[in-house]
Design a protein around this motif. Sequence first.
Motif, mmCIF file in Angstrom:
data_model
loop_
_atom_site.group_PDB
_atom_site.id
_atom_site.type_symbol
_atom_site.label_atom_id
_atom_site.label_comp_id
_atom_site.label_asym_id
_atom_site.label_seq_id
_atom_site.Cartn_x
_atom_site.Cartn_y
_atom_site.Cartn_z
ATOM 1 N N THR A 1 0.819 -1.212 0.000
ATOM 2 C CA THR A 1 0.000 0.000 0.000
ATOM 3 C C THR A 1 0.853 1.262 0.000
ATOM 4 O O THR A 1 0.633 2.167 -0.803
ATOM 5 C CB THR A 1 -0.944 0.008 1.219
ATOM 6 N N LEU A 2 1.827 1.342 0.908
ATOM 7 C CA LEU A 2 2.598 2.583 1.064
ATOM 8 C C LEU A 2 3.692 2.770 0.027
ATOM 9 O O LEU A 2 3.956 3.896 -0.401
ATOM 10 C CB LEU A 2 3.208 2.649 2.470
ATOM 11 N N GLU B 1 1.669 0.933 -4.213
ATOM 12 C CA GLU B 1 0.439 1.553 -4.715
ATOM 13 C C GLU B 1 0.396 3.068 -4.541
ATOM 14 O O GLU B 1 0.126 3.795 -5.493
ATOM 15 C CB GLU B 1 -0.773 0.908 -4.038
ATOM 16 N N ASN B 2 0.630 3.558 -3.320
ATOM 17 C CA ASN B 2 0.478 4.991 -3.044
ATOM 18 C C ASN B 2 1.759 5.789 -3.221
ATOM 19 O O ASN B 2 1.732 7.014 -3.179
ATOM 20 C CB ASN B 2 -0.077 5.208 -1.639
ATOM 21 N N LYS B 3 2.888 5.104 -3.384
ATOM 22 C CA LYS B 3 4.184 5.748 -3.620
ATOM 23 C C LYS B 3 4.476 6.857 -2.603
ATOM 24 O O LYS B 3 4.864 7.966 -2.950
ATOM 25 C CB LYS B 3 4.275 6.257 -5.046
ATOM 26 N N LEU B 4 4.291 6.509 -1.329
ATOM 27 C CA LEU B 4 4.568 7.434 -0.231
ATOM 28 C C LEU B 4 5.894 7.141 0.450
ATOM 29 O O LEU B 4 6.465 8.014 1.106
ATOM 30 C CB LEU B 4 3.454 7.355 0.821
ATOM 31 N N ASP C 1 2.024 13.188 6.552
ATOM 32 C CA ASP C 1 1.207 12.461 5.573
ATOM 33 C C ASP C 1 1.507 10.965 5.609
ATOM 34 O O ASP C 1 0.592 10.137 5.541
ATOM 35 C CB ASP C 1 1.441 13.003 4.161
ATOM 36 N N ALA D 1 -0.959 7.855 6.776
ATOM 37 C CA ALA D 1 -1.187 6.686 5.921
ATOM 38 C C ALA D 1 -0.908 5.388 6.674
ATOM 39 O O ALA D 1 -1.646 4.404 6.531
ATOM 40 C CB ALA D 1 -0.318 6.767 4.668
ATOM 41 N N GLN E 1 -3.662 2.386 7.680
ATOM 42 C CA GLN E 1 -3.490 0.957 7.415
ATOM 43 C C GLN E 1 -3.682 0.135 8.690
ATOM 44 O O GLN E 1 -4.256 -0.955 8.649
ATOM 45 C CB GLN E 1 -2.120 0.689 6.794
#
Length: 147
Positions: free
Chosen positions: A9-10, A13-16, A48, A52, A56
């Motif tokens: 996810t991090l 997918e979300n490229k954080l 941010d 995130a 999760q």
Amino acid sequence: GATSRLYRTLVVENKLATSAGAYYGPGRLGPSSLSVYASPLPGIELDDLQKAVEEQLERLLTDGISSDEVERAKTRLQAEVIYAKDSPTSAARTVGALLAVGMTLDEIEAWPERVSDVSTEQVNAAARALLTEAPTGTGVLLPEGGV
């Protein structure tokens, strides 16, 4: 790891983040700790990324961990035990550490079987207990000289 829900996810997918994951240190005499970590990509604000991560964790509490995720984790844990036996040093270190925290040789040998017996319901109950009742803290490691 790279196939975990948090990492996918991090990071993917979300490229954080450049990395994300969790670690539990079971080899202690008293209470242990569960650490969740993430390293932001350049340009991503720490607030941010922390939000995130918290989202999760909340999703994990709300939706639970799937039986497929539990089975993959059990397989991975059992494989680690087998691979550890490939190295006499690693095997001795593992057995010594477990004996030092009070486990017996019989308990150490039975560990893979005990992992097999863990249910998805037990994993979700443990996650809820650890993630809702335990005190938490956030640490930020900054480069030398600050931000």
